[in-house]
Design an enzyme around this catalytic site. Structure first.
Site, PDB file in Angstrom:
ATOM      1  N   HIS A  68      28.270 -22.988  28.327  1.00  0.00           N
ATOM      2  CA  HIS A  68      28.468 -21.603  28.525  1.00  0.00           C
ATOM      3  C   HIS A  68      29.476 -21.146  29.445  1.00  0.00           C
ATOM      4  O   HIS A  68      29.953 -20.002  29.786  1.00  0.00           O
ATOM      5  CB  HIS A  68      27.454 -20.568  28.430  1.00  0.00           C
ATOM      6  CG  HIS A  68      26.531 -20.638  27.269  1.00  0.00           C
ATOM      7  ND1 HIS A  68      26.995 -19.710  26.333  1.00  0.00           N
ATOM      8  CD2 HIS A  68      25.514 -20.969  26.947  1.00  0.00           C
ATOM      9  CE1 HIS A  68      26.086 -19.710  25.310  1.00  0.00           C
ATOM     10  NE2 HIS A  68      25.106 -20.644  25.518  1.00  0.00           N
ATOM     11  N   HIS A 182      19.478 -26.601  30.423  1.00  0.00           N
ATOM     12  CA  HIS A 182      20.089 -26.310  29.054  1.00  0.00           C
ATOM     13  C   HIS A 182      19.093 -25.775  28.145  1.00  0.00           C
ATOM     14  O   HIS A 182      19.087 -24.848  27.301  1.00  0.00           O
ATOM     15  CB  HIS A 182      21.021 -27.094  28.392  1.00  0.00           C
ATOM     16  CG  HIS A 182      21.570 -26.826  27.131  1.00  0.00           C
ATOM     17  ND1 HIS A 182      22.449 -25.879  26.901  1.00  0.00           N
ATOM     18  CD2 HIS A 182      21.339 -27.457  25.718  1.00  0.00           C
ATOM     19  CE1 HIS A 182      22.544 -25.503  25.458  1.00  0.00           C
ATOM     20  NE2 HIS A 182      21.873 -26.619  24.847  1.00  0.00           N
TER      21      HIS A 182
HETATM   22 FE   LIG Z   1      23.528 -24.259  28.075  1.00  0.00          FE
END
Ligand SMILES: [Fe+2]
Length: 265
Positions: A68, A182
């Site tokens: 991101h 993550h």
């Molecule tokens: Fe991520």
């Protein structure tokens, strides 16, 4: 030497719970180095320069990211605002080192703690079930050749548990810690590997746990049940800060202990 790694901050609830706990943890454990994965800190999508500055004000030394990283375009200007050899805050925001060549930002930061211990933080992203990146295993080999510090912390931002465990073994004895991020779900497998590398498959999110990995649960359920697209919004309920506290020998860089942390309100 103690270092603190805080798992993926998700939205305002994540920022609030980290603000509540980071100070007393740093003080109680005499933490010398604080690393935070902040890629979802801005409403669940990306990181803004202002939020980065706020996290540095709270005591972060280095901020890591992942898939991101480019969600908030203004972060690119922030990263580009200082030269590569700078020690200033914008240089301390990392993106995965193994993205395609020529992209903005850096995947490694090398600095020194207040007591003079040299350290490096490396940000890598997995290949399995993730957007295209270059092989993180060879990338790690290449990066380690150029790092002089003994204390080296790797944020491995990856989806598959197998790829993360493999990276732990790949780097065992060569870095202080391999810490997964993550998935936003903490795993209970924290340990020091035989070569002296602290390892945990996923540190877990620092964010709202009455959610689906940070997102308002009703919106995600609607998508799963109806198959129709829905706009995701960050949830707020039941925030927890997830982190790992690692003790290491600064003269060798080897980890001595790793402790998993999950703190609510
Ligand atoms: Fe991520």
């Amino acid at each position: 030497m103690n270092l603190l790694f805080i798992g993926d901050i998700f939205g305002s609830a994540g920022r609030r719970i980290v603000r509540e706990h980071i100070g007393h943890i740093r003080q109680a454990h005499d933490v010398e180095l604080v690393i935070i994965n902040a890629e979802n800190a801005a409403g669940g999508f990306g990181l803004t320069p202002q939020i980065a500055e706020d996290l540095f004000d709270l005591g972060a030394d280095v901020l890591t990211t992942g898939n991101h990283v480019w969600d908030k375009r203004e972060l690119i200007d922030y990263m580009n605002s200082v030269p590569a050899d700078s020690q200033q805050r914008p240089r301390r925001v990392l993106r995965p080192a193994n993205l395609q060549p020529g992209l903005p930002g850096y995947g490694v930061f090398e600095g020194s703690t207040d007591s003079g211990v040299d350290y490096a933080v490396v940000d890598l992203q997995g290949c399995v079930f993730m957007n295209t990146t270059n092989d993180p295993f060879h990338a790690a080999n290449r990066l380690l050749e150029g790092i002089k510090a003994k204390v080296i912390v790797v944020d491995f931002h990856a989806e598959a548990t197998s790829e993360k465990v493999a990276m732990g073994w790949h780097l065992d004895g060569r870095v202080t810690a391999v810490l997964g991020t993550h998935t936003h779900i903490p795993t209970a497998d924290e340990r020091v590997l035989p070569g002296g590398t602290a390892y945990q498959t996923d540190i877990g999110m620092s964010g709202p746990y009455d959610s689906v990995i940070g997102v308002e649960k009703d919106l995600v359920l609607k998508k799963f049940i109806s198959g129709m697209p829905s706009k995701f919004e960050a949830a707020k309920g039941n925030p927890k800060m997830c982190a790992a506290l690692i003790a290491c020998d600064p003269s060798t860089g080897h980890a001595l202990r790793i402790q998993r942390i999950m703190l609510g309100e």
